[in-house]
Design a protein around this motif. Structure first.
Motif, short mmCIF file in Angstrom:
data_model
loop_
_atom_site.label_atom_id
_atom_site.label_comp_id
_atom_site.label_asym_id
_atom_site.label_seq_id
_atom_site.Cartn_x
_atom_site.Cartn_y
_atom_site.Cartn_z
N VAL A 235 -4.58 3.66 6.57
CA VAL A 235 -5.71 3.92 5.69
C VAL A 235 -5.34 3.89 4.21
CG1 VAL A 235 -7.33 5.72 4.96
CG2 VAL A 235 -7.21 5.05 7.35
N GLU A 236 -4.24 4.53 3.85
CA GLU A 236 -3.88 4.58 2.43
C GLU A 236 -3.45 3.20 1.92
OE1 GLU A 236 -4.34 7.05 0.18
OE2 GLU A 236 -5.29 8.16 1.82
N LEU A 237 -2.66 2.51 2.72
CA LEU A 237 -2.24 1.17 2.28
C LEU A 237 -3.44 0.24 2.19
CD1 LEU A 237 0.08 -0.74 1.55
CD2 LEU A 237 0.28 -1.32 3.97
N ASN A 238 -4.33 0.36 3.15
CA ASN A 238 -5.53 -0.47 3.11
C ASN A 238 -6.34 -0.20 1.84
OD1 ASN A 238 -7.72 -2.16 4.38
ND2 ASN A 238 -8.82 -0.22 4.07
N ARG A 239 -6.53 1.07 1.55
CA ARG A 239 -7.28 1.40 0.33
C ARG A 239 -6.55 0.89 -0.91
NH1 ARG A 239 -6.87 6.22 -2.65
NH2 ARG A 239 -8.57 6.40 -4.16
N ALA A 240 -5.24 0.98 -0.89
CA ALA A 240 -4.45 0.55 -2.05
C ALA A 240 -4.63 -0.94 -2.34
CB ALA A 240 -2.98 0.88 -1.85
N VAL A 241 -4.73 -1.74 -1.29
CA VAL A 241 -4.82 -3.19 -1.51
C VAL A 241 -6.27 -3.68 -1.51
CG1 VAL A 241 -2.50 -3.63 -0.62
CG2 VAL A 241 -4.48 -3.79 0.93
N THR A 242 -7.22 -2.74 -1.45
CA THR A 242 -8.63 -3.15 -1.57
C THR A 242 -9.26 -2.41 -2.75
OG1 THR A 242 -9.24 -1.51 0.14
CG2 THR A 242 -8.86 -3.78 0.87
N SER A 243 -9.91 -1.28 -2.51
CA SER A 243 -10.69 -0.66 -3.60
C SER A 243 -9.84 -0.22 -4.78
CB SER A 243 -11.49 0.52 -3.06
OG SER A 243 -10.65 1.49 -2.48
N ARG A 244 -8.56 0.11 -4.52
CA ARG A 244 -7.78 0.65 -5.63
C ARG A 244 -7.13 -0.43 -6.48
NH1 ARG A 244 -3.84 5.22 -3.98
NH2 ARG A 244 -2.98 6.03 -5.93
N ALA A 252 1.33 -7.76 -5.02
CA ALA A 252 2.47 -6.90 -5.35
C ALA A 252 3.17 -6.42 -4.08
CB ALA A 252 1.99 -5.72 -6.20
N VAL A 253 2.39 -6.05 -3.07
CA VAL A 253 3.01 -5.56 -1.84
C VAL A 253 3.72 -6.69 -1.10
CG1 VAL A 253 2.67 -4.37 0.36
CG2 VAL A 253 1.34 -3.67 -1.63
N LEU A 254 3.17 -7.89 -1.14
CA LEU A 254 3.87 -9.02 -0.50
C LEU A 254 5.25 -9.23 -1.16
CD1 LEU A 254 0.98 -11.52 0.27
CD2 LEU A 254 2.60 -10.52 1.91
N ALA A 255 5.32 -9.07 -2.46
CA ALA A 255 6.63 -9.18 -3.13
C ALA A 255 7.57 -8.09 -2.63
CB ALA A 255 6.45 -9.09 -4.64
N LEU A 279 2.44 1.67 -5.07
CA LEU A 279 2.33 0.84 -3.86
C LEU A 279 3.60 0.92 -3.03
CD1 LEU A 279 0.49 -2.28 -5.30
CD2 LEU A 279 -0.31 -0.82 -3.44
N GLU A 280 4.71 0.95 -3.72
CA GLU A 280 6.00 0.99 -3.00
C GLU A 280 6.09 2.25 -2.14
OE1 GLU A 280 9.21 0.21 -5.63
OE2 GLU A 280 10.57 -0.32 -3.98
N SER A 281 5.65 3.36 -2.71
CA SER A 281 5.76 4.60 -1.93
C SER A 281 4.74 4.62 -0.79
CB SER A 281 5.65 5.83 -2.85
OG SER A 281 4.31 6.22 -3.00
N ILE A 282 3.57 4.07 -1.04
CA ILE A 282 2.57 4.00 0.04
C ILE A 282 3.07 3.07 1.16
CG2 ILE A 282 0.25 3.20 0.62
CD1 ILE A 282 -0.60 4.07 -2.23
N LEU A 283 3.68 1.97 0.77
CA LEU A 283 4.20 1.02 1.75
C LEU A 283 5.27 1.65 2.63
CD1 LEU A 283 4.34 -1.90 2.86
CD2 LEU A 283 6.06 -2.37 1.09
N GLU A 284 6.16 2.39 1.98
CA GLU A 284 7.24 3.05 2.74
C GLU A 284 6.67 4.00 3.79
OE1 GLU A 284 10.20 4.89 0.22
OE2 GLU A 284 10.52 2.94 -0.73
#
Lengths: 289, 289, 289, 289
Positions: A235-244, A252-255, A279-284
């Motif tokens: 949920v958090e990662l999804n929100r990060a790469v959409t509404s946020r 950025a996350v693909l990099a 994003l890095e911390s959410i991805l982790e």
């Protein structure tokens, strides 16, 4: 179409041109992660920022790189440009077309239904409706979509409203039709599948294809609690790469995942450093957590 | 740019192709009615419904048909397509480019300012900003526009917000700059001119060019009461061809004025008979009244 | 009602109670500055943040302090509370009632027309319609307002849409009726009067009553250029106390003009120091400039 | 608060006054159907259309009629009126207060957080946040709500956004706090519970309390598929009494269920016959189906 589709990001090189190699590489990586079909030239693929020729080239590259089904985003604001791009995408290897609701002139459901009907009549490949009110300010009603479902050349819908009510109604209203209901919002993927949706086309599947795929497989294997749990992780990662952070967030996350795809096109802009750190911390948390 | 510009309707023939003859004829009729410059490929010209090639062809036809200045609508959602169309429009005879704010990804003023600055740097012809919140859901702030006004290649703005406050602020904030403030809403033309605007680009000028021109001339000749009175005459017709019936309304009224331009492109649809009858009575009041 | 009305700010003392003395003092100051009528309990008066009893008390205090006409804001979301407050306001000395469109349930024009008709039937004092889409997200259409204009107990409208088109249409559609069109946006006061409006009710008239009054008098004395010029002086201050800083801005500027009225009620909050400094410089330009 | 709460409709008699007997009767019927707590004076209870005295009376009547917990809607636009009604509701027997986000002045999350914090400090009973963007045009962010969750006197939130993402984030962000996440949209009740929500407050629970209760019990008994299935049965009826026909729809269906509660207050209006017929057929499918 069934399963997890990826509205694949469009890589650009340093000159701002399409980076075919990076795109081919990304396709392979996503395939290896278990996704089921590819959707080049969607909103996440910056389709509105590409020329028509570039769109065709992206479809060609993706189709050449995969055996998976390819659903190409071919929608423009007008019928003629949309039909032209649809025909060219079919020639370039697309199996179906994803056509966003025109929005500039504020068309209502009645106008949109007529538009889609004419397009489905003329298109060489099946049409998927695409409702994404976040970008178009109009949600195609489930009733309008259901009225189109009986058309032979209308194959389904991508509903990115984020509304579970809308997904539930689409499933119910198109029961018995050859019509795929595809979830367009990562936050409701498991819930949508549990309600009867056939799959999803999710921005977040670019950056966490293994998790998105796991949601679908858990649902298919009748483990809804596992599907829900995987989805909660996302949920958090999804929100990060959409509404946020939107498309720049996807890139950025693909990099960060060692799949560099360059910067987004203007008017979009690359993220600032603190957003990337966020994003890095959410991805982790998402991938390792 | 000064005076009254027309965001000229794009005529289509029975096949749905651009009707060059009707377009040339329309240009002549508008010129005879006293308008000052032409704006092919604006919102009223169904630009979002044309292919890039068609846009260039419309610009070419208009430029070939007139000695008046030509400001071509060249905006797409992305920088690269917009620059490409701008360059092609320049080659086709456009004197300047009108570039609508990209809207799909919901860009804010900061992103838009960067976009316009880069575009003005690269464009072979001067750029006019174009803010039309009715279609894009975002009003470019007068402050953001004023910050761009000092750029050598930013020539002005078409403000279609309908807000007199916005026009007043634009005039005040760009005082001393080479920057034209053009009114984009027929209901505030006289008031905008009285507040210091340089001219207008008005959908209603397609169908009542003689009245729109009369407003400008009355203002220029220091007869503001006459300008206001002409404008009052135009309010209902203006509303009819904008918020009420839109582009299909413009096309229907042109037919009523013996300048048939065909039907609008999908997803727009031709008006029903009762709407045409309504327009007919409004037109009669406006022109004869 | 004709001329310049003030939607007077409600002063609070340090305990957060209504400060009757400050209110009486403010009334006197506004009268001396030449305003024509008073509108206690409008949006600028924080009416939605008052209890019904407090509203009545504010009306009483204002009515006791002035010989000018008093139009009391009496609108709540529902008919019964609105009628009750209207009756109590009449008892407290109000000459008429200003009734905002209910907005919570998203009523459309048809529902609003029925609501106003019933209210006008029952009210002991004349009703003014009040359309303020900035706060209610719905603009009462000029057509709906005009249909109410023939009611004996509907006296006019305050149109705060900021749309000159709307004002022009209201004037035209209610010609011949006993119906006052009052401008509710400071940026279009002169233009609205020139178009035939009868007066205005302006937030900015709290803080620059002498300028607001000058606009009206210049228009009445057939000096429209002077009216426009006064209005141009007011545009930045008007914006500052409406869209930019809102009611807290009005209260901050009143303090700067030596008419302290306390802080706004929660959820509104007093301005930060830098906003006050900004207002101070805008005020100086406006009053001394 | 846990389980299924009902934002109970407010019955009016033929004079338009509150019908205490019908209200008492309705409470009993809902209790018998298995609901867990009562929420008088919510949006479905037409709270914005009641006077403060009437609100208190409704709370009193409900509290007197039941042993179940009572969460009273006490929110007005301003702090002082809201605190006053909260105190009076506590005196009338309310166990907690549900406080809608003020919306007239367009407050942002920061202003709302300060408002709720002050209110929780002062209130004699626990406060539930209430976010209902359909009516207020603002969704309180899960982050803002979570920041309030640690306050001793903030007991939870009713989230009526219809967004499963929002519910998922609320659950995650308030884990470990004494804070109830209550689902406010009938279409996402089962999915919200499966994601960890504590219960719901649902308009549709007025008219199908047995189904709403069955959803909660199935989830609690670890039968999520049954919960989902019950919820699927409710989707059309839920939509009918919310987005489609609203409060007048709730009242019409209650009459169909032999619990007549009179007509809604103006500006709301009773439904036309064809809408009632539509509701009747939807009700039959839902309850008997």
């Amino acid at each position: 179409m069934h399963g997890t589709g990826v509205p694949i990001a469009t890589p650009f090189d340093d000159d701002g041109s399409i980076d075919d190699d990076a795109l081919t590489d990304l396709v392979g990586w996503l395939e290896d992660a278990g996704i089921d079909f590819l959707v080049p030239c969607g909103s996440t693929g910056e389709a509105p920022l590409l020329t028509p020729d570039e769109r065709v080239r992206v479809v060609e590259t993706v189709a050449a790189a995969t055996e998976l089904p390819v659903v190409a985003g071919t929608g423009h604001e007008g019928f003629e440009p949309t039909l032209e791009t649809t025909e060219r995408a079919a020639g370039a290897g697309a199996d179906a077309a994803l056509v966003v609701t025109p929005s500039y002139y504020g068309s209502d459901d009645e106008e949109l239904a007529a538009y889609y009907r004419d397009l489905a009549d003329a298109s060489p490949i099946p049409i998927y409706l695409y409702s994404v009110p976040k970008f178009t300010d109009h949600a195609l009603s489930p009733d309008a979509a259901a009225a189109l479902a009986s058309h032979d050349n209308v194959a389904g819908i991508k509903d990115s409203s984020g509304s579970l009510e809308s997904l539930q109604r689409l499933v119910r209203l198109t029961r018995g039709e050859e019509f795929s209901v595809l979830v367009g919002s990562g936050s409701v993927y498991a819930a949508g599948l549990a309600a009867g949706a056939d799959g999803g086309v999710l921005a977040v599947a670019n950056v966490a294809p293994e998790v998105a795929s796991a949601i679908y497989r858990a649902d298919r294997d009748d483990r809804p609690a596992a599907a829900r749990s995987h989805n909660a992780d996302l949920v958090e990662l999804n929100r990060a790469v959409t509404s946020r952070y939107g498309v720049p967030g996807v890139k950025a996350v693909l990099a960060l995942r060692d799949r560099p795809v360059g910067t987004p096109r203007r008017p979009l802009r690359p993220l600032e450093d603190d957003a990337v750190a966020d994003l890095e911390s959410i991805l982790e948390e998402t991938i390792d957590g």
